[in-house]
Every structure is written in C-alpha cells, then in structure tokens.
Design a protein around this motif. Sequence first.
Motif, mmCIF file in Angstrom:
data_model
loop_
_atom_site.group_PDB
_atom_site.id
_atom_site.type_symbol
_atom_site.label_atom_id
_atom_site.label_comp_id
_atom_site.label_asym_id
_atom_site.label_seq_id
_atom_site.Cartn_x
_atom_site.Cartn_y
_atom_site.Cartn_z
ATOM 1 N N ALA A 1 70.454 26.856 42.885
ATOM 2 C CA ALA A 1 69.231 26.085 42.910
ATOM 3 C C ALA A 1 68.601 25.974 44.175
ATOM 4 N N ASP A 2 69.239 26.312 45.540
ATOM 5 C CA ASP A 2 68.664 26.343 46.729
ATOM 6 C C ASP A 2 67.626 27.186 46.930
ATOM 7 N N ALA A 3 67.622 28.243 46.035
ATOM 8 C CA ALA A 3 66.467 29.465 46.151
ATOM 9 C C ALA A 3 65.103 28.701 45.683
ATOM 10 N N ASP A 4 65.358 27.719 45.031
ATOM 11 C CA ASP A 4 64.039 27.263 44.653
ATOM 12 C C ASP A 4 63.378 25.897 45.317
ATOM 13 N N LYS A 5 64.131 25.783 46.468
ATOM 14 C CA LYS A 5 63.637 24.848 47.442
ATOM 15 C C LYS A 5 62.668 25.254 48.729
ATOM 16 N N ALA A 6 61.969 24.405 49.090
ATOM 17 C CA ALA A 6 61.283 24.890 50.614
ATOM 18 C C ALA A 6 62.059 24.330 51.595
ATOM 19 N N TRP A 7 62.492 25.213 52.558
ATOM 20 C CA TRP A 7 63.217 24.703 53.742
ATOM 21 C C TRP A 7 62.577 24.669 55.202
ATOM 22 N N PRO A 8 62.763 23.742 56.024
ATOM 23 C CA PRO A 8 62.232 23.823 57.208
ATOM 24 C C PRO A 8 63.028 24.682 58.180
ATOM 25 N N VAL A 9 62.582 25.465 59.027
ATOM 26 C CA VAL A 9 63.228 26.371 59.669
ATOM 27 C C VAL A 9 64.547 25.735 60.682
ATOM 28 N N SER A 10 64.466 24.501 60.842
ATOM 29 C CA SER A 10 65.323 23.804 61.481
ATOM 30 C C SER A 10 66.557 23.516 60.809
ATOM 31 N N ASP A 11 66.504 23.819 59.357
ATOM 32 C CA ASP A 11 67.749 23.399 58.403
ATOM 33 C C ASP A 11 68.794 24.401 58.563
ATOM 34 N N PRO A 12 69.958 23.849 58.796
ATOM 35 C CA PRO A 12 71.390 24.596 58.940
ATOM 36 C C PRO A 12 71.460 25.807 57.795
ATOM 37 N N LEU A 13 70.867 25.830 56.832
ATOM 38 C CA LEU A 13 70.818 26.955 55.654
ATOM 39 C C LEU A 13 69.836 27.970 56.313
ATOM 40 N N VAL A 14 68.916 27.747 56.931
ATOM 41 C CA VAL A 14 68.001 28.770 57.458
ATOM 42 C C VAL A 14 68.791 29.247 58.918
ATOM 43 N N VAL A 15 69.097 28.322 59.533
ATOM 44 C CA VAL A 15 69.627 28.786 61.004
ATOM 45 C C VAL A 15 70.812 29.671 60.563
ATOM 46 N N GLY A 16 71.651 29.227 59.482
ATOM 47 C CA GLY A 16 73.024 30.447 59.169
ATOM 48 C C GLY A 16 72.440 31.563 58.750
ATOM 49 N N TRP A 17 71.246 31.508 57.974
ATOM 50 C CA TRP A 17 71.192 32.923 57.217
ATOM 51 C C TRP A 17 70.219 33.599 58.413
ATOM 52 N N ARG A 18 69.688 33.175 59.434
ATOM 53 C CA ARG A 18 68.966 34.010 60.420
ATOM 54 C C ARG A 18 70.069 34.586 61.462
ATOM 55 N N ALA A 19 71.065 33.525 61.922
ATOM 56 C CA ALA A 19 72.051 34.149 62.710
ATOM 57 C C ALA A 19 72.963 35.233 61.962
ATOM 58 N N MET A 20 73.550 35.063 60.854
ATOM 59 C CA MET A 20 74.045 35.826 60.110
ATOM 60 C C MET A 20 73.302 37.197 60.004
#
Length: 412
Positions: A332-351
């Motif tokens: 369900a997280d794929a259907d949400k809008a995420w700020p760039v500062s959110d750990p979900l996005v930070v982890g995605w970008r770092a990995m």
Amino acid sequence: MSSSDAEQARSLLTPAAVRERAHEMLAIGVAGGLEHWRVDLDRLPETARYVAAVIRDQYPTLAVPFHARWRHFAIQGQDFWGPVADSRAWPGAANRARTEFDLAIVSVLLDAGSGPGWAYRDARTGATLTRSEGLAIASLRMFEAGVFSITERDPWRVDAQALAALTTEALAEGFQVSDANPLAGLEGRAALLRRLGAQCLARPDLFATADTPRPGGLADVLIAQATECALPAPAILELLLEAFGPVWQDRLTLGGVDLGDCWKHPAMRRDDATDGLVPIHKLSQWLSYSLVEPLQTAGLKVVDLDGLTGLAEYRNGGLFTDLGVLTLKDPADADKAWPVSDPLVVGWRAMTVALLDQIAPLVRAELGVSAEAMPLASVLEGGTWAAGRRAAAERRPGGGPPLTILSDGTVF
C-alpha cells in the motif's frame, strides 16, 4: 556548534561518505532491518541481464559515453550543442570550459523531475519532448537566447546578476509552463537559480572570472587544482558541494556547514554528530559527471572516475524496484505520496547507490568488457538509467516512477 562538528559535517561532503553509508544501508536492508523495504539480492543477476540487453540495443558496439547532461542536448540523433561548440572560434580552451560549465550547471540544476503533465515543444525541430530531454532542450534554448546573460557581446554565458534577478515568470515562459502544461517545482527551480546567482556574487574566490562572477568560474578553480594536467573526479564533487552548499533551501546543517542532499534515517547509527545522517548528493554528482567532458576538452585528464558514485534518482531506484531487487514490505505504500525526507525514500535512494556498485561488475561480465572500457559512468548511461526508464514504461502508463515523491524541484 564546535569546530569538530564542522569537521564531521565536511566528512559527509565526499563521494566516499556517500558510498560508505549507502553500502551500510543496503547491508541493514539485506538483514531485514529496514521498516519499509525488503531486499532480494538473488534478483540482481537477472536485473544485470536486463541492463546488459538494453546496452546492446542502444550501443551495439558497446562504446557507451559517460552519463552526462550532454547526452540530452540531442534530438533524434542530432546533437544541438557539440557541433556548434566545435565550430565556434573560442579565445582559448579555458573560455570554452567556462561556457560549458555555465550551461551544464544551470541545466543540471533545472533537471529535477518534471512531473507527468509537462512537455516542451521545440520550435526549431517541431519535436515534443518530456522529462529530462525536454528540460535539457528548454534550458539550452534559454541559454542560446541569452536569458541568463547580461553581457551583450556574449549571450552564451550565465552571469550571476542575471541569475539573481531571474523571475519565476521568465522561467515559466522559457519552459512553456501553463495551466495545461504544469511543471513540477517551478518556483523551487527559479528560487534555486536565484540563490545560485547570489552565491556566485558572495564567493568571488570560487566564481570570479576576468569579467563578472559566473558559475563557469569553477572551471578555473578545477584547472588550477590539476597536477600535471590530471584531476581526480572526486575533487569535482567536493568543490561543487562547497560552492553550492548555501543554494539548497531548508536542508540540514551541522556545525554551520550546509549538508545539501543529506537526510536522516534512524537505521544509520553513529556515536558522533553525524548520527542518523545519510549523504546522497545526487544532483551534485550528476553535475560532476557532466563537467568531466568540458574539463577533458580543456586538456585535463580526469582520473578516478569511479570515485564518484551511482545516482540515487528515480530511474535507477525504479529499476531495482520494478525488477524485484527492492520491494515494499507494505504494498500500500506504493499508493502514497512521500516527502524526500521520509526514511522510506532515504533508504530507497541510499540502497540504490550501493546496488549500482554491485550491479556494474555483473553487467560488465554479461557484456564481456572491463571496468576500464565501461566505467560506472557508462554503466549508468547505457545502462541502468535507460533500463529503469524502459522497465517503467513496460509496467506503468506514462512510464512514471514506482513511487510518488513530493519534490520541490531540487532533488530528483
């Protein structure tokens, strides 16, 4: 803040720091320690085969250029910068380098994601372009028209005073923005260029040339740093991070030092002032790659190109998500809008950065080429970025990213 805090902050302003913490984030993900992400490294070989197939399709001879903004100044195989620049009577190699720095810096800083509803119609060719190519050609046409210059004898330049006075309306006109053709982060882009102009004026030690301050003044600084005409690629990034630190708005600072594209993640533990911090520096590294060729044209040998890292943007990150290397624990997280500062996005970008390091040798093995023949910059171009775009087009109408990211036009 203590001076040690400032020293620790500066330690994050290097590609080595980006790479170290990115691989640590990936290891945490592999061990199951990330709240949002599951990592399946068994999917990496198949992803490498997919990337290798894209490279063969695009570059049958396997002669892949570097990932750089210059690739986007071409429409349907016609290069609108290189041949024109080659035919111009430059007063000297350094003069051309300053001009190409001006163009690349402004164009890259305008290159954050455009959003799905924007397109640019090029009056010269009649082509309708979207995303990075559209942003590139729009910025090139503005550059050619002298929008960024106050020097009447030379419209092909970017003057600090012109940037500092740039209005959102002028940028909107250049990018053909309207209610029917919205560009994501328009005001953020214009404000970023205004802050760049102000920074050029504030740091004559970095940006001053023989006439007026301009972004291209950085070319002189890097040429002066070269030893026996050789310059390590990481030195480009480190200069950019120092020079552009203040232009990023509402970002983290430590010890009075601007950290730029650096974010907090609870899994990144340290026992010092850098606890929780994850440096990424995507736009600055994209710009670093884009400044290599102007420096080479000026006569420098740029060495240690793989000292820079892969780019944590949505095409590369999307590749690993779409091909199953990275999956969301909660779909369900794929259907949400995420700020760039959110750990979900930070982890995605770092990995993503770490996975690019891991996939590069697998891609080379598939193609039977060496790291010298195909450095990371070429793997990105040939490559993971193109493969990410293809994978997105195969899976989603319009080829958008697998995640919706709330961006101000200065990150992705």
